[in-house]
Design a protein around this motif. Structure first.
Motif, PDB file in Angstrom:
ATOM      1  N   PHE A 166     -35.658 -40.389 -16.839  1.00 41.48           N
ATOM      2  CA  PHE A 166     -35.484 -38.964 -17.129  1.00 41.48           C
ATOM      3  C   PHE A 166     -34.760 -38.737 -18.448  1.00 41.48           C
ATOM      4  O   PHE A 166     -34.729 -37.628 -18.959  1.00 41.48           O
ATOM      5  CB  PHE A 166     -34.735 -38.267 -15.993  1.00 41.48           C
ATOM      6  N   GLY A 167     -34.152 -39.794 -18.992  1.00 39.40           N
ATOM      7  CA  GLY A 167     -33.477 -39.690 -20.277  1.00 39.40           C
ATOM      8  C   GLY A 167     -32.116 -39.027 -20.215  1.00 39.40           C
ATOM      9  O   GLY A 167     -31.666 -38.445 -21.192  1.00 39.40           O
ATOM     10  N   VAL A 168     -31.448 -39.139 -19.065  1.00 36.81           N
ATOM     11  CA  VAL A 168     -30.121 -38.540 -18.910  1.00 36.81           C
ATOM     12  C   VAL A 168     -29.199 -39.516 -18.180  1.00 36.81           C
ATOM     13  O   VAL A 168     -29.663 -40.358 -17.420  1.00 36.81           O
ATOM     14  CB  VAL A 168     -30.165 -37.205 -18.122  1.00 36.81           C
TER      15      VAL A 168
ATOM     16  N   GLY B 197     -25.374 -33.725  -8.067  1.00 36.04           N
ATOM     17  CA  GLY B 197     -24.920 -32.375  -7.747  1.00 36.04           C
ATOM     18  C   GLY B 197     -25.906 -31.280  -8.122  1.00 36.04           C
ATOM     19  O   GLY B 197     -25.722 -30.132  -7.743  1.00 36.04           O
ATOM     20  N   LYS B 198     -26.964 -31.635  -8.841  1.00 32.45           N
ATOM     21  CA  LYS B 198     -27.968 -30.644  -9.216  1.00 32.45           C
ATOM     22  C   LYS B 198     -29.040 -30.546  -8.134  1.00 32.45           C
ATOM     23  O   LYS B 198     -29.185 -31.418  -7.299  1.00 32.45           O
ATOM     24  CB  LYS B 198     -28.621 -31.014 -10.546  1.00 32.45           C
ATOM     25  N   SER B 199     -29.809 -29.496  -8.200  1.00 26.97           N
ATOM     26  CA  SER B 199     -30.937 -29.312  -7.290  1.00 26.97           C
ATOM     27  C   SER B 199     -32.090 -30.215  -7.705  1.00 26.97           C
ATOM     28  O   SER B 199     -32.286 -30.467  -8.904  1.00 26.97           O
ATOM     29  CB  SER B 199     -31.406 -27.857  -7.332  1.00 26.97           C
ATOM     30  N   VAL B 200     -32.877 -30.682  -6.728  1.00 25.52           N
ATOM     31  CA  VAL B 200     -34.063 -31.476  -7.053  1.00 25.52           C
ATOM     32  C   VAL B 200     -35.051 -30.682  -7.899  1.00 25.52           C
ATOM     33  O   VAL B 200     -35.944 -31.257  -8.516  1.00 25.52           O
ATOM     34  CB  VAL B 200     -34.759 -32.017  -5.786  1.00 25.52           C
ATOM     35  N   ALA B 201     -34.874 -29.361  -7.974  1.00 23.43           N
ATOM     36  CA  ALA B 201     -35.743 -28.537  -8.816  1.00 23.43           C
ATOM     37  C   ALA B 201     -35.664 -28.951 -10.284  1.00 23.43           C
ATOM     38  O   ALA B 201     -36.614 -28.725 -11.040  1.00 23.43           O
ATOM     39  CB  ALA B 201     -35.379 -27.062  -8.666  1.00 23.43           C
ATOM     40  N   CYS B 202     -34.581 -29.599 -10.690  1.00 20.49           N
ATOM     41  CA  CYS B 202     -34.449 -30.037 -12.084  1.00 20.49           C
ATOM     42  C   CYS B 202     -35.486 -31.095 -12.435  1.00 20.49           C
ATOM     43  O   CYS B 202     -35.775 -31.314 -13.606  1.00 20.49           O
ATOM     44  CB  CYS B 202     -33.041 -30.514 -12.388  1.00 20.49           C
ATOM     45  N   PHE B 203     -36.079 -31.764 -11.427  1.00 20.12           N
ATOM     46  CA  PHE B 203     -37.127 -32.741 -11.683  1.00 20.12           C
ATOM     47  C   PHE B 203     -38.442 -32.065 -12.023  1.00 20.12           C
ATOM     48  O   PHE B 203     -39.355 -32.693 -12.529  1.00 20.12           O
ATOM     49  CB  PHE B 203     -37.347 -33.644 -10.467  1.00 20.12           C
ATOM     50  N   GLY B 204     -38.562 -30.771 -11.704  1.00 24.58           N
ATOM     51  CA  GLY B 204     -39.816 -30.063 -11.929  1.00 24.58           C
ATOM     52  C   GLY B 204     -40.837 -30.441 -10.883  1.00 24.58           C
ATOM     53  O   GLY B 204     -40.635 -31.361 -10.094  1.00 24.58           O
ATOM     54  N   ASP B 205     -41.923 -29.700 -10.848  1.00 24.10           N
ATOM     55  CA  ASP B 205     -43.053 -30.072 -10.001  1.00 24.10           C
ATOM     56  C   ASP B 205     -44.296 -29.345 -10.480  1.00 24.10           C
ATOM     57  O   ASP B 205     -44.226 -28.342 -11.174  1.00 24.10           O
ATOM     58  CB  ASP B 205     -42.786 -29.833  -8.511  1.00 24.10           C
ATOM     59  N   ASP B 206     -45.439 -29.891 -10.158  1.00 23.06           N
ATOM     60  CA  ASP B 206     -46.727 -29.303 -10.507  1.00 23.06           C
ATOM     61  C   ASP B 206     -47.662 -29.591  -9.345  1.00 23.06           C
ATOM     62  O   ASP B 206     -48.077 -30.736  -9.147  1.00 23.06           O
ATOM     63  CB  ASP B 206     -47.259 -29.905 -11.807  1.00 23.06           C
ATOM     64  N   ALA B 207     -47.990 -28.566  -8.577  1.00 28.40           N
ATOM     65  CA  ALA B 207     -48.799 -28.735  -7.371  1.00 28.40           C
ATOM     66  C   ALA B 207     -50.196 -29.278  -7.683  1.00 28.40           C
ATOM     67  O   ALA B 207     -50.836 -29.851  -6.814  1.00 28.40           O
ATOM     68  CB  ALA B 207     -48.903 -27.410  -6.625  1.00 28.40           C
TER      69      ALA B 207
ATOM     70  N   ASN C 165     -36.252 -35.034 -19.750  1.00 27.13           N
ATOM     71  CA  ASN C 165     -35.409 -34.108 -20.506  1.00 27.13           C
ATOM     72  C   ASN C 165     -36.052 -33.644 -21.817  1.00 27.13           C
ATOM     73  O   ASN C 165     -35.546 -32.740 -22.465  1.00 27.13           O
ATOM     74  CB  ASN C 165     -34.030 -34.725 -20.766  1.00 27.13           C
ATOM     75  N   GLN C 166     -37.175 -34.237 -22.202  1.00 26.11           N
ATOM     76  CA  GLN C 166     -37.914 -33.825 -23.394  1.00 26.11           C
ATOM     77  C   GLN C 166     -39.112 -32.939 -23.047  1.00 26.11           C
ATOM     78  O   GLN C 166     -39.891 -32.576 -23.923  1.00 26.11           O
ATOM     79  CB  GLN C 166     -38.409 -35.058 -24.157  1.00 26.11           C
ATOM     80  N   GLY C 167     -39.281 -32.629 -21.745  1.00 22.96           N
ATOM     81  CA  GLY C 167     -40.384 -31.785 -21.311  1.00 22.96           C
ATOM     82  C   GLY C 167     -41.690 -32.526 -21.078  1.00 22.96           C
ATOM     83  O   GLY C 167     -42.729 -31.909 -20.902  1.00 22.96           O
ATOM     84  N   ARG C 168     -41.646 -33.863 -21.067  1.00 26.83           N
ATOM     85  CA  ARG C 168     -42.852 -34.659 -20.830  1.00 26.83           C
ATOM     86  C   ARG C 168     -43.043 -34.883 -19.335  1.00 26.83           C
ATOM     87  O   ARG C 168     -42.111 -35.255 -18.635  1.00 26.83           O
ATOM     88  CB  ARG C 168     -42.740 -36.007 -21.540  1.00 26.83           C
TER      89      ARG C 168
END
Length: 81
Positions: free
Chosen positions: A17-19, A26-36, A64-67
């Motif tokens: 993820f580059g972080v 402590g963050k939400s899993v939403a930070c991983f993103g998703d695409d159905a 973290n670069q949007g890839r």
């Protein structure tokens, strides 16, 4: 955890993820993103894990670069006090 908060990240995942690991804890899993269209959504993974005790499949995540990238993931529900 039961609410979708990240409580553990291994070093390989953090590098992908580059972080730093601590930045994800402590963050939400939403930070991983998703695409159905590319794989399961984070909500689908959480819901299935809570109702069936586990989930396994492909999920699209965003670094973290949007890839976007696809990973094979597995969850298992662990209960304690």
């Amino acid at each position: 955890n039961m609410k979708g908060t990240i409580t553990y990240v291994n070093e390989a995942q953090a590098r992908h993820f580059g972080v730093p690991r601590g930045d994800l804890l402590g963050k939400s899993v939403a930070c991983f993103g998703d695409d159905a269209l590319l794989g399961a959504t984070q909500q689908e993974i959480i819901s299935t894990t809570l109702t069936e005790g586990q989930w396994c499949g492909e999920v699209a995540n965003c670094d973290n670069q949007g890839r976007w990238f696809i990973v094979e993931a597995r969850t298992t529900l662990l209960r304690d006090e």
